[in-house]
Design a protein around this motif. Structure first.
Motif, short mmCIF file in Angstrom:
data_model
loop_
_atom_site.label_atom_id
_atom_site.label_comp_id
_atom_site.label_asym_id
_atom_site.label_seq_id
_atom_site.Cartn_x
_atom_site.Cartn_y
_atom_site.Cartn_z
N GLU A 1 0.83 -1.20 0.00
CA GLU A 1 0.00 0.00 0.00
C GLU A 1 0.86 1.25 0.00
O GLU A 1 0.53 2.25 -0.66
N LYS B 1 1.16 9.53 -5.74
CA LYS B 1 1.74 10.86 -5.48
C LYS B 1 2.63 11.31 -6.64
O LYS B 1 2.66 12.50 -6.97
N GLN C 1 0.64 4.20 -2.79
CA GLN C 1 0.46 5.61 -2.46
C GLN C 1 1.57 6.47 -3.07
O GLN C 1 1.31 7.57 -3.56
#
Length: 57
Positions: A43, A51, A47
């Motif tokens: 995860e 980003k 992420q």
């Protein structure tokens, strides 16, 4: 009779796998981030990729 796979249903199945080799410094950054945010490493990588995409806009 075929058995269905058991698991949590999802709207976003993770069907693709990414493998990367990283140095100890990079690994520690990811590990610290994931511990701080109480998430798994996979995860954390997801992420980070999101980003990267947000940053380029």
């Amino acid at each position: 009779m075929a058995k269905n796979k058991m698991g949590r249903p999802t709207d976003s199945p993770k069907i693709l796998r990414v493998t990367a080799r990283v140095d100890e410094k990079t690994y520690k950054i990811l590990e610290d981030y994931c511990k701080k945010n109480n998430i798994g490493m996979a995860e954390g990588v997801r992420q980070a990729i999101i980003k990267l995409n947000d940053h380029k806009k």
